[in-house]
Scaffold this motif. Structure first.
Motif, PDB file in Angstrom:
ATOM      1  N   ASP A 281       0.797  -1.232   0.000  1.00  0.00           N
ATOM      2  CA  ASP A 281       0.000   0.000   0.000  1.00  0.00           C
ATOM      3  C   ASP A 281       0.829   1.281   0.000  1.00  0.00           C
ATOM      4  N   ILE A 282       2.046   1.239   0.499  1.00  0.00           N
ATOM      5  CA  ILE A 282       2.915   2.419   0.480  1.00  0.00           C
ATOM      6  C   ILE A 282       3.887   2.275  -0.683  1.00  0.00           C
ATOM      7  N   GLY A 283       4.566   1.147  -0.739  1.00  0.00           N
ATOM      8  CA  GLY A 283       5.363   0.777  -1.887  1.00  0.00           C
ATOM      9  C   GLY A 283       6.332   1.833  -2.359  1.00  0.00           C
ATOM     10  N   LEU A 284       6.302   2.118  -3.656  1.00  0.00           N
ATOM     11  CA  LEU A 284       7.264   3.022  -4.280  1.00  0.00           C
ATOM     12  C   LEU A 284       7.018   4.490  -3.949  1.00  0.00           C
ATOM     13  N   ALA A 285       5.888   4.785  -3.314  1.00  0.00           N
ATOM     14  CA  ALA A 285       5.642   6.167  -2.908  1.00  0.00           C
ATOM     15  C   ALA A 285       6.593   6.577  -1.796  1.00  0.00           C
ATOM     16  N   SER A 286       7.046   5.600  -1.014  1.00  0.00           N
ATOM     17  CA  SER A 286       8.014   5.862   0.053  1.00  0.00           C
ATOM     18  C   SER A 286       8.797   4.578   0.299  1.00  0.00           C
ATOM     19  N   PRO A 287       9.749   4.259  -0.577  1.00  0.00           N
ATOM     20  CA  PRO A 287      10.475   2.979  -0.489  1.00  0.00           C
ATOM     21  C   PRO A 287      11.161   2.762   0.849  1.00  0.00           C
ATOM     22  N   GLN A 288      11.540   3.853   1.526  1.00  0.00           N
ATOM     23  CA  GLN A 288      12.234   3.709   2.806  1.00  0.00           C
ATOM     24  C   GLN A 288      11.296   3.218   3.919  1.00  0.00           C
ATOM     25  N   ALA A 289       9.980   3.394   3.729  1.00  0.00           N
ATOM     26  CA  ALA A 289       9.030   3.010   4.776  1.00  0.00           C
ATOM     27  C   ALA A 289       9.079   1.512   5.037  1.00  0.00           C
ATOM     28  N   ALA A 290       9.285   0.715   3.990  1.00  0.00           N
ATOM     29  CA  ALA A 290       9.323  -0.738   4.163  1.00  0.00           C
ATOM     30  C   ALA A 290      10.509  -1.160   5.030  1.00  0.00           C
ATOM     31  N   SER A 322       2.152   8.105   5.391  1.00  0.00           N
ATOM     32  CA  SER A 322       3.007   8.080   4.200  1.00  0.00           C
ATOM     33  C   SER A 322       2.149   8.199   2.943  1.00  0.00           C
ATOM     34  N   PRO A 323       2.740   8.744   1.855  1.00  0.00           N
ATOM     35  CA  PRO A 323       2.029   8.708   0.571  1.00  0.00           C
ATOM     36  C   PRO A 323       1.810   7.259   0.165  1.00  0.00           C
ATOM     37  N   LYS A 324       0.767   7.000  -0.606  1.00  0.00           N
ATOM     38  CA  LYS A 324       0.389   5.631  -0.943  1.00  0.00           C
ATOM     39  C   LYS A 324       0.579   5.347  -2.427  1.00  0.00           C
ATOM     40  N   SER A 325       1.025   4.123  -2.717  1.00  0.00           N
ATOM     41  CA  SER A 325       1.127   3.671  -4.102  1.00  0.00           C
ATOM     42  C   SER A 325       1.038   2.156  -4.139  1.00  0.00           C
ATOM     43  N   ASN A 326       0.154   1.657  -4.984  1.00  0.00           N
ATOM     44  CA  ASN A 326       0.046   0.209  -5.172  1.00  0.00           C
ATOM     45  C   ASN A 326       0.594  -0.211  -6.532  1.00  0.00           C
ATOM     46  N   SER A 327       1.428   0.657  -7.143  1.00  0.00           N
ATOM     47  CA  SER A 327       1.902   0.392  -8.497  1.00  0.00           C
ATOM     48  C   SER A 327       2.752  -0.871  -8.580  1.00  0.00           C
ATOM     49  N   ASP A 398       1.565   9.306  -9.055  1.00  0.00           N
ATOM     50  CA  ASP A 398       2.186  10.615  -8.831  1.00  0.00           C
ATOM     51  C   ASP A 398       1.875  11.140  -7.436  1.00  0.00           C
ATOM     52  N   THR A 399       1.790  10.191  -6.479  1.00  0.00           N
ATOM     53  CA  THR A 399       1.425  10.553  -5.107  1.00  0.00           C
ATOM     54  C   THR A 399       2.619  10.988  -4.260  1.00  0.00           C
ATOM     55  N   SER A 400       3.834  10.890  -4.821  1.00  0.00           N
ATOM     56  CA  SER A 400       5.016  11.275  -4.039  1.00  0.00           C
ATOM     57  C   SER A 400       6.133  11.708  -4.977  1.00  0.00           C
ATOM     58  N   LYS A 401       7.068  12.481  -4.444  1.00  0.00           N
ATOM     59  CA  LYS A 401       8.236  12.903  -5.229  1.00  0.00           C
ATOM     60  C   LYS A 401       9.068  11.692  -5.629  1.00  0.00           C
ATOM     61  N   SER A 402       9.120  10.703  -4.739  1.00  0.00           N
ATOM     62  CA  SER A 402       9.915   9.512  -5.005  1.00  0.00           C
ATOM     63  C   SER A 402       9.439   8.808  -6.266  1.00  0.00           C
ATOM     64  N   GLU A 403       8.134   8.522  -6.327  1.00  0.00           N
ATOM     65  CA  GLU A 403       7.645   7.795  -7.496  1.00  0.00           C
ATOM     66  C   GLU A 403       7.529   8.708  -8.714  1.00  0.00           C
ATOM     67  N   GLN A 405       9.798  10.699  -9.622  1.00  0.00           N
ATOM     68  CA  GLN A 405      11.107  10.562 -10.256  1.00  0.00           C
ATOM     69  C   GLN A 405      11.189   9.250 -11.037  1.00  0.00           C
ATOM     70  N   PHE A 406      10.656   8.158 -10.438  1.00  0.00           N
ATOM     71  CA  PHE A 406      10.618   6.887 -11.164  1.00  0.00           C
ATOM     72  C   PHE A 406       9.798   7.031 -12.445  1.00  0.00           C
ATOM     73  N   LYS A 407       8.696   7.753 -12.333  1.00  0.00           N
ATOM     74  CA  LYS A 407       7.808   7.933 -13.489  1.00  0.00           C
ATOM     75  C   LYS A 407       8.525   8.669 -14.621  1.00  0.00           C
ATOM     76  N   GLN A 408       9.269   9.692 -14.259  1.00  0.00           N
ATOM     77  CA  GLN A 408       9.973  10.470 -15.275  1.00  0.00           C
ATOM     78  C   GLN A 408      10.991   9.601 -16.025  1.00  0.00           C
ATOM     79  N   ILE A 409      11.744   8.791 -15.268  1.00  0.00           N
ATOM     80  CA  ILE A 409      12.737   7.904 -15.892  1.00  0.00           C
ATOM     81  C   ILE A 409      12.041   6.864 -16.766  1.00  0.00           C
TER      82      ILE A 409
END
Length: 419
Positions: A281-290, A322-327, A398-403, A405-409
């Protein structure tokens, strides 16, 4: 003398407290009793909600012979005795406690008697019968779920016990403060048996004339009743609500369900689910959370309860906020879906292991372009099989700066593929 909770069990369907959806005016069990058309059934629900009471009430309302066995402690021979009695009398209502633990030998013995209707089986269990009970028994029974009793239901049971002249304390000189009744009701957790047991203890341990205060009630029911079966339905419901509260960023709800899980004491299941949540549920939106969640889990496992609650609480609060991402989970599930549909194809030749083709380009097959030899560590070449070369599984959030950046790449790479 039998315990108060045993004495106060209803003798007819009209005496049953609560469970209106089953025994109320339009309830299916009442309709079965009224029509004298009983069928075997399974009653499931939390402890103290009236499973045994309803079984006894059915028997009392139909004048049928009633027998009670336990699927674990009673033997096949005990069942044979009841079967013989059913042959002689025509029909017996058998209440079978812990039916989810019925072994195959006992089950095979019972089945023909259920088929011919000589034994009306009423199975009682706290486990979900759709998961815990053998299909052969399940297909021959109606399944009814009992709901937790309300505070008004518990209060009614207590007052009935205090005033009943024959089975309760109606003949005794007893005064009970309203605050004491409130505590018996609230601390019972919907378990009428727990409330009646506490009332009985308070009455029998008090000097005459009996006066039960709130402090007496606290002494007799010191810890609120909390039904928690780690293999039961309620456990999975709490776990589901826990994850959905974190996913929904509701800190207070998540802490509430965390407290219930902590009170249940099942640390391994709790920590496993918490780690899953951090990736799902948090995943790539905040990789450090895991990784921080894993650190909290390791600390909790070293500490054990009660101190384990501290790192667990910290992890839950962080995950909620934390921001959420299930991507990540949707990406792999999408890829798995293609595989399970038979969409795979041959691996491109330049990706196959060069050790088996005689190539000397860093152990890779002929035609493979080594990305580290190119500017930016990237070179365009096909990696997916031909059938799937345009497949796209990862859909960045696009729920976090972290992801972001992944999206842009990721988008840049896909744009280069299209050229």
């Amino acid at each position: 003398m039998e315990p108060l909770a045993y004495r106060m069990r209803p003798t007819t369907i009209d005496d049953v407290i609560g469970q209106e959806h089953l025994v109320g005016e339009k309830g299916i069990i009442r309709r079965m009793v009224t029509a004298r058309r009983l069928s075997s059934m399974i009653l499931y629900g939390p402890p103290g909600t009236g499973k045994t009471s309803i079984a006894r009430a059915i028997a009392g309302s139909t004048d049928a012979k009633f027998r009670q066995l336990n699927a674990v402690t009673d033997t096949k021979k005990d069942m044979q005795i009841i079967a013989e009695e059913a042959k002689m009398s025509g029909q017996v209502i058998l209440l079978l406690d812990e039916i989810h633990r019925l072994d195959k030998a006992k089950q095979d013995f019972l089945l023909p008697h259920l088929e011919n209707g000589r034994i009306i089986l009423i199975g009682a269990t706290t486990s979900n019968p759709y998961h815990a009970i053998n299909p052969a028994i399940r297909s021959r029974t109606q399944i009814f779920e009992l709901e937790p009793l309300t505070p008004d239901d518990i209060s009614t049971a207590l007052m009935r016990a205090l005033h009943d002249q024959e089975r309760g304390f109606g003949k005794m000189d007893i005064t009970v403060d309203e605050q004491a009744i409130d505590h018996f009701v609230q601390a019972s957790g919907g378990d009428v048996r727990a409330s009646l047991n506490a009332l009985e203890l308070a009455v029998l341990s008090a000097p005459e004339p009996v006066h039960i205060t709130r402090q007496d009630a606290l002494d007799c029911l010191q810890k609120p009743s909390f039904n928690f079966d780690k293999d039961g339905d309620q456990h999975y419901d709490i776990m589901s609500a826990f994850q959905k509260s974190i996913r929904g960023s509701d800190v207070d709800a998540a802490l509430h369900y965390l407290a219930r899980l902590i009170e249940g004491g099942d640390l391994p299941t709790l920590t496993r689910r918490l780690l899953v949540i951090s990736f799902e549920d948090i995943g790539l939106a905040s990789p450090q959370a895991a990784s921080r969640t894993l650190s909290a889990i390791e600390a909790a496992e070293r500490l054990g309860f009660p101190e384990a609650r501290i790192p667990l609480s910290q992890a839950v609060i962080e995950l909620c906020l934390s921001p959420k991402s299930n991507s990540a989970i949707t990406a792999i599930d999408s890829a798995l879906s293609d595989i399970r549909k038979g969409k795979s194809g041959d691996i491109p030749k330049h990706l196959k292991d060069g050790h088996y083709t005689g190539a000397k380009d860093l152990g890779h097959a002929v035609g493979y372009k080594y990305p580290h030899h190119y500017e930016g560590g990237y070179v365009e070449q096909q990696y997916l099989p031909d059938k799937l070369k345009n497949a796209r599984y990862y859909e960045p959030k696009d729920t976090s700066k972290s992801e972001a950046q992944f999206k842009q790449i990721y988008d840049n790479i896909n744009q280069r593929k299209k050229k």
